[in-house]
Design an enzyme around this catalytic site. Structure first.
Site, mmCIF file in Angstrom:
data_model
loop_
_atom_site.group_PDB
_atom_site.id
_atom_site.type_symbol
_atom_site.label_atom_id
_atom_site.label_comp_id
_atom_site.label_asym_id
_atom_site.label_seq_id
_atom_site.Cartn_x
_atom_site.Cartn_y
_atom_site.Cartn_z
ATOM 1 N N ASP A 137 0.854 -1.197 0.000
ATOM 2 C CA ASP A 137 0.000 0.000 0.000
ATOM 3 C C ASP A 137 0.886 1.241 0.000
ATOM 4 O O ASP A 137 2.041 1.196 0.431
ATOM 5 C CB ASP A 137 -0.879 0.038 1.255
ATOM 6 C CG ASP A 137 -2.035 -0.963 1.192
ATOM 7 O OD1 ASP A 137 -2.232 -1.601 0.150
ATOM 8 O OD2 ASP A 137 -2.744 -1.082 2.213
ATOM 9 N N ARG B 252 -0.949 -0.691 -8.711
ATOM 10 C CA ARG B 252 -2.353 -0.349 -8.445
ATOM 11 C C ARG B 252 -2.499 1.173 -8.486
ATOM 12 O O ARG B 252 -1.785 1.889 -7.768
ATOM 13 C CB ARG B 252 -2.767 -0.857 -7.060
ATOM 14 C CG ARG B 252 -4.181 -0.413 -6.634
ATOM 15 C CD ARG B 252 -4.362 -0.465 -5.106
ATOM 16 N NE ARG B 252 -4.115 -1.763 -4.564
ATOM 17 C CZ ARG B 252 -3.636 -1.962 -3.326
ATOM 18 N NH1 ARG B 252 -3.352 -0.949 -2.526
ATOM 19 N NH2 ARG B 252 -3.410 -3.182 -2.890
#
Ligand code: FAD
Length: 294
Positions: free
Chosen positions: A122, A173
């Site tokens: 992340d 992402r």
């Protein structure tokens, strides 16, 4: 819409998370979270598990969560479900020291390699971008692409970062960005963030060999990604959060678009749940409707 029905507690395991919150958080323990991945898999949706936790200032909790991810990866493999993990740098020691973060990330990536499980990283606030990019680059090369990194369209620097990422193996992402960043380094206006997101997607579909993760619930961005895929033929996947547009997740998977659900779990569910409620009035309305039983 957020999920149209209240998710029942179908697991035999005792679930400490109240109904309502369990629409957004899979459970407190890894076994319940893996049960949820299995349920997603039945709809053709893969799971990306995230153990809730961040900003540890001491090493023991960072090491404990690292071990939890290592165990989780082994459990995912033993359960034979389609699932991987996503870790936050500050959860595995970045606030303690860059060396702690790198050491713990290396252990998680090694477990991923051992069990054939993908590891996502992340992205947190802008103060962590450089060190997170460097760690990703190291593991992307070292594993020949079995890791992924999140990048944020709200940061002005991201276009340049994505040019660097285009030459690396692994997945990226793309998200709009969840952190309130200073105006000199970030787009603050929603329209500007949306425009930046589109530009990044266009660049990635044109220049990447594949490995594009569209981390968005925005129907306009999902449609745009489908158009870019039709134009450039580049492989991509869609990723959405648990409890958000789950009908769309199932529909995309049924249409043959690789689709993943990001699934938080763990004891620290309360603050995550309230963040989801605060973020959109529809979520709060949904929770209220569940309380009054309509
Ligand atoms: P928004 O601009 O918030 O919304 C656009 C449209 O999407 C809305 O008009 C609506 O039509 C639809 N929509 C959005 N939310 C809902 C909802 N709750 N219910 C129904 N419809 C909705 N951020 C980071 O900074 N770092 C990360 O590592 C990170 N990882 C993420 C991983 C995944 C899988 C996802 C999905 C998001 C992640 N984010 C991360 C959060 C991200 O940055 C955004 O804050 C968040 O996804 C909201 O932006 P959006 O693109 O979904 O659309």
């Amino acid at each position: 819409m957020v999920g149209s029905v209240l998710r029942p507690n179908t697991s035999d395991r005792e679930c400490m998370i109240p109904p309502i919150a369990n629409n957004f958080v899979a459970g407190e323990d890894p076994a319940t979270a893996i049960d949820h991945v299995r349920a997603c898999n039945r709809d053709g949706v893969g799971g990306i598990l995230n153990l809730l936790g961040e900003h540890y200032s001491e090493r023991p909790p960072a090491d404990a969560d690292t071990q939890a991810y290592i165990d989780l990866i082994a459990d995912l493999a033993a359960a034979d479900v389609s699932g991987c993990v996503s870790v936050k740098p500050s959860q595995i020691g970045l606030d303690v020291g860059v060396d702690v973060f790198e050491e713990n990330l290396a252990s998680i990536v090694e477990a991923g390699q051992q069990h054939g499980r993908f590891v996502w990283i992340d992205m947190e606030d802008h103060t962590t971008t450089d060190v997170t990019l460097d760690a990703f680059e190291n593991h992307a090369r070292g594993t020949d692409g079995d890791v992924g990194l999140c990048v944020q369209a709200n940061l002005k620097r991201t276009r340049e970062d994505v040019e660097r990422l285009a030459d690396l193996p692994g997945k990226v992402r793309f998200v709009k960005g969840a952190y309130d960043e200073p105006a000199d380094i970030a787009h603050k206006d929603k329209a500007a963030v949306d425009a930046a997101y589109r530009e990044l997607l266009e660049f990635a579909f044109r220049e990447f060999d594949g490995g594009i993760g569209v981390g968005s619930h925005d129907p306009a961005m999902i449609d745009y990604a489908a158009d870019l895929h039709a134009e450039y033929g580049t492989d991509y996947e869609v990723q959405m959060l648990m409890g958000v547009r789950e009908d769309a997740q199932r529909d995309l998977a049924a249409d043959g678009v690789p689709t993943y659900q990001y699934i938080p779990y763990g004891g620290k569910w309360m603050s995550y749940f309230y963040r989801r409620l605060r973020e959109r009035k529809e979520n709060a309305f949904f929770a209220l409707r569940a309380i009054v039983g309509q």
